[in-house]
Design a protein around this motif. Structure first.
Motif, mmCIF file in Angstrom:
data_model
loop_
_atom_site.group_PDB
_atom_site.id
_atom_site.type_symbol
_atom_site.label_atom_id
_atom_site.label_comp_id
_atom_site.label_asym_id
_atom_site.label_seq_id
_atom_site.Cartn_x
_atom_site.Cartn_y
_atom_site.Cartn_z
ATOM 1 N N TRP A 24 -5.528 7.813 5.622
ATOM 2 C CA TRP A 24 -4.471 7.063 6.314
ATOM 3 C C TRP A 24 -3.760 7.931 7.344
ATOM 4 O O TRP A 24 -3.374 7.458 8.411
ATOM 5 C CB TRP A 24 -3.470 6.503 5.310
ATOM 6 C CG TRP A 24 -4.004 5.355 4.516
ATOM 7 C CD1 TRP A 24 -4.146 5.273 3.176
ATOM 8 C CD2 TRP A 24 -4.470 4.105 5.033
ATOM 9 N NE1 TRP A 24 -4.685 4.083 2.801
ATOM 10 C CE2 TRP A 24 -4.888 3.321 3.938
ATOM 11 C CE3 TRP A 24 -4.579 3.564 6.315
ATOM 12 C CZ2 TRP A 24 -5.401 2.050 4.072
ATOM 13 C CZ3 TRP A 24 -5.097 2.293 6.462
ATOM 14 C CH2 TRP A 24 -5.500 1.548 5.351
ATOM 15 N N ILE A 25 -3.596 9.185 7.038
ATOM 16 C CA ILE A 25 -2.946 10.090 8.003
ATOM 17 C C ILE A 25 -3.784 10.192 9.273
ATOM 18 O O ILE A 25 -3.268 10.190 10.393
ATOM 19 C CB ILE A 25 -2.732 11.478 7.369
ATOM 20 C CG1 ILE A 25 -1.639 11.398 6.293
ATOM 21 C CG2 ILE A 25 -2.359 12.520 8.422
ATOM 22 C CD1 ILE A 25 -1.488 12.651 5.476
ATOM 23 N N ASP A 35 0.818 -1.209 0.000
ATOM 24 C CA ASP A 35 0.000 0.000 0.000
ATOM 25 C C ASP A 35 0.848 1.253 0.000
ATOM 26 O O ASP A 35 0.461 2.287 -0.528
ATOM 27 C CB ASP A 35 -0.922 0.009 1.218
ATOM 28 C CG ASP A 35 -1.962 -1.108 1.143
ATOM 29 O OD1 ASP A 35 -2.290 -1.509 0.007
ATOM 30 O OD2 ASP A 35 -2.438 -1.559 2.209
ATOM 31 N N GLN A 36 2.026 1.176 0.594
ATOM 32 C CA GLN A 36 2.891 2.348 0.658
ATOM 33 C C GLN A 36 3.508 2.691 -0.692
ATOM 34 O O GLN A 36 4.098 3.743 -0.856
ATOM 35 C CB GLN A 36 3.975 2.123 1.701
ATOM 36 C CG GLN A 36 3.414 2.022 3.120
ATOM 37 C CD GLN A 36 4.469 1.667 4.120
ATOM 38 O OE1 GLN A 36 5.627 1.469 3.762
ATOM 39 N NE2 GLN A 36 4.072 1.590 5.392
ATOM 40 N N LYS A 63 1.696 2.999 -3.295
ATOM 41 C CA LYS A 63 0.599 3.555 -4.091
ATOM 42 C C LYS A 63 0.943 4.917 -4.673
ATOM 43 O O LYS A 63 0.420 5.314 -5.702
ATOM 44 C CB LYS A 63 -0.675 3.665 -3.243
ATOM 45 C CG LYS A 63 -1.359 2.321 -3.027
ATOM 46 C CD LYS A 63 -2.682 2.496 -2.296
ATOM 47 C CE LYS A 63 -3.390 1.147 -2.174
ATOM 48 N NZ LYS A 63 -4.692 1.276 -1.472
ATOM 49 N N ASP A 64 1.820 5.671 -4.016
ATOM 50 C CA ASP A 64 2.229 6.970 -4.547
ATOM 51 C C ASP A 64 2.902 6.790 -5.900
ATOM 52 O O ASP A 64 2.631 7.532 -6.850
ATOM 53 C CB ASP A 64 3.178 7.681 -3.581
ATOM 54 C CG ASP A 64 2.482 8.073 -2.289
ATOM 55 O OD1 ASP A 64 1.226 8.088 -2.283
ATOM 56 O OD2 ASP A 64 3.177 8.360 -1.299
ATOM 57 N N THR A 102 -7.620 9.589 -0.016
ATOM 58 C CA THR A 102 -7.084 8.328 0.501
ATOM 59 C C THR A 102 -5.906 8.575 1.432
ATOM 60 O O THR A 102 -5.817 7.984 2.516
ATOM 61 C CB THR A 102 -6.655 7.425 -0.662
ATOM 62 O OG1 THR A 102 -7.768 7.216 -1.544
ATOM 63 C CG2 THR A 102 -6.157 6.086 -0.158
ATOM 64 N N ASN A 103 -5.002 9.448 1.034
ATOM 65 C CA ASN A 103 -3.850 9.754 1.884
ATOM 66 C C ASN A 103 -4.264 10.454 3.170
ATOM 67 O O ASN A 103 -3.720 10.191 4.245
ATOM 68 C CB ASN A 103 -2.856 10.624 1.119
ATOM 69 C CG ASN A 103 -2.010 9.810 0.150
ATOM 70 O OD1 ASN A 103 -0.974 9.254 0.498
ATOM 71 N ND2 ASN A 103 -2.480 9.716 -1.094
ATOM 72 N N TYR A 159 -6.973 10.477 -4.695
ATOM 73 C CA TYR A 159 -5.634 10.275 -4.137
ATOM 74 C C TYR A 159 -5.450 11.078 -2.852
ATOM 75 O O TYR A 159 -4.951 10.560 -1.839
ATOM 76 C CB TYR A 159 -4.594 10.675 -5.176
ATOM 77 C CG TYR A 159 -3.179 10.704 -4.672
ATOM 78 C CD1 TYR A 159 -2.463 9.529 -4.441
ATOM 79 C CD2 TYR A 159 -2.554 11.922 -4.411
ATOM 80 C CE1 TYR A 159 -1.172 9.572 -3.962
ATOM 81 C CE2 TYR A 159 -1.261 11.965 -3.932
ATOM 82 C CZ TYR A 159 -0.565 10.784 -3.706
ATOM 83 O OH TYR A 159 0.712 10.824 -3.224
#
Length: 504
Positions: free
Chosen positions: A472-473, A33-34, A36-37, A468-469, A465
């Motif tokens: 997670w943050i 998942d990390q 994804k960027d 989603t980020n 995008y």
């Protein structure tokens, strides 16, 4: 009260704990998942970003590192300038000329320049003062107690308490019959006094052709150069207005307006003196105003006493409403159904109400937030008028014999008026939005595509995008990190310091 506040606090705390519990069950992002960027950078439809990521050459990366932010900066600048231009609510004016086979004929209102019959005015000379007092309501002027001759008017009404100025003006003002309207022709068809509607204006009794129930031109006219032809006989000896000078004016004043609009004489009226033939040519101009914020019109305003909205009609209704609310009566020159205001009411109530309306600006016009904004649509009839002496020498002899009047009488009392269209066309002056919503979207989309190759799909990708980020943050910093901190062993320097204290 404190118990209620505690309950609210417990409820809020319980809701927050439920949210935290729900988020804490979400697993932390894995190693895949990390990445994804990187996946987003090489798969996005935002042109140039994948070139920046995939390029192995440092020079290429440097070039794309300049190109991509530069393109984004240009897009931001262009979109900002487009939005600023749109939110200035700018407009443009378009003029369109339409030639037609048939066109609507306007209404025409005629008034005598001398308002009252001379014999009645001689018996009630106070009528001139009374009329000045009553007609002030149309000009929003206060009637002050030091008004010249006001005491005489009060004394007059003390003696004639049942006197009605409305009935006096209607019976002793201008009248229209076969003796005052000698000839009437409308596109070759005869017309007469029965085709005119009576209206009250600042000139007293007036008569309107093609208005209200007497509309003759419901079927649009189809001939230019011909129209309405009238021959009036306004006996100067029979009418007067000013008691000191006797006969101030000699002629007729008229205004051309829409059949759905209330006539407004002052400022728009055309005059024709006696012994003249007035040739009037008109054209039709339709004006369309935009509603706020592009323009100043308000399409939601409707008038109670007029079928079509107009600024003059709105102002009259506004004044009538305030006067009726404060005084319980209505001046007969204003629209509405109510008891007629007598002179005592004019002095005691109508005058202070007019002063209040003027000071407080209760009846304003022009702006969208005023009492009477500009109409969204209006029809006007600009006129060009020319004169010639009437009648000619031969016609003078004929009319003198026909009417059994002297030639001098014919010269000093007859007025001939002809009103016609110069051509069968009308102009549409339309206020338009300089930038519509569809044009704004197309312009912004064009700028995005030109500089970044982006589209609406690209914007959705970027929003997804970012969301989603951000998600997670929130999980990491609000839930997981505090939990990891609480479960981790204490630091080594803290343990050494604690053992040292225990040895002491």
């Amino acid at each position: 009260m404190k118990q209620i506040e505690k309950r609210k606090a417990y409820a809020e705390k319980g809701l927050l704990e439920k949210i935290k519990l729900c988020l804490s069950k979400k697993p932390l992002p894995s190693a895949n998942d990390q990445n994804k960027d990187h996946d987003f950078a090489i798969s996005t439809s935002f042109q140039g970003v994948h070139n920046l990521v995939r390029s192995q050459s440092k020079i290429h990366k440097l070039i794309w590192l300049v190109v991509v932010p530069g393109s984004v900066s240009l897009v931001v600048w262009q979109v900002y300038s487009r939005l600023v231009s749109y939110f200035t609510w700018s407009t443009t004016m378009s003029i369109e000329v339409q030639y037609v086979e048939k066109i609507e004929f306007p209404a025409v209102t005629f008034c005598h320049l001398n308002r009252f019959q001379a014999d009645a005015a001689a018996k009630f000379s106070i009528i001139f003062l009374l009329w000045n007092i009553v007609s002030n309501v149309l000009y929003l002027q206060e009637i002050r107690s030091n008004y010249t001759g006001f005491k005489d008017a009060i004394d007059f009404f003390a003696s004639y308490q049942n006197f009605s100025i409305t009935e006096f003006v209607k019976k002793k003002g201008l009248y229209l019959n076969n003796s005052t309207l000698l000839e009437c022709d409308f596109f070759g068809k005869p017309c007469g006094p029965q085709d005119f509607s009576h209206v009250f204006t600042e000139y007293g009794n007036c008569f309107t052709f093609n208005y209200g129930e007497n509309i003759r031109a419901r079927n649009k006219v189809s001939v230019s150069g011909r129209g309405l032809s009238l021959l009036f006989n306004f006996n100067q000896e029979e009418f007067t207005y000013e008691k000191t000078l006797g006969f101030v004016y000699a002629g007729i004043i008229f205004v051309i307006h829409s059949p759905q609009k209330v006539p407004q004489i002052d400022g728009l009226g055309l005059s024709s003196p006696v012994g003249m033939h007035a040739w009037v040519t008109i054209c039709q101009i339709k004006t369309v105003h935009q509603e706020y914020p592009w323009g100043e019109c308000n399409p939601n305003i409707k008038l109670q006493n007029f079928s079509t909205y107009s600024t003059s009609g709105c102002l009259k209704e506004c004044m009538a409403q305030h006067i009726q609310e404060q005084c319980g009566c209505l001046p007969f020159l204003l629209p509405g159904n109510g008891i007629e205001c007598d002179l005592q009411k004019f002095y005691n109530c109508v005058s202070p109400t007019l002063d209040y309306i003027k000071v407080k600006e209760s009846c304003t016009m022009g702006k969208h937030n005023s009492s009477c904004p500009v109409p969204c649509e209006e029809t006007e009839y600009p006129a060009t008028i020319s004169y010639s002496i009437f009648p000619s020498q031969k016609a003078l002899k004929y009319l003198s014999k026909k009417l059994n009047q002297s030639q001098e009488y014919i010269r000093e009392n007859l007025v001939n008026i002809e009103i016609n269209y110069s051509d069968l066309y009308y102009k549409i002056t339309q206020q338009q939005k300089a930038v519509s919503v569809s044009e704004l979207l197309a312009d912004v989309g064009g700028q995005l595509d030109l500089f970044c190759g982006a589209s609406m799909i690209t914007i959705i990708e970027i929003i997804e995008y970012i969301f989603t980020n951000f998600y997670w943050i929130c999980i990491l910093f609000l839930l997981k990190i505090p939990q990891m901190t609480q479960g981790s062993p204490p630091p080594q320097h803290y343990l050494k310091k604690r053992n040292h204290i225990e040895e002491r």
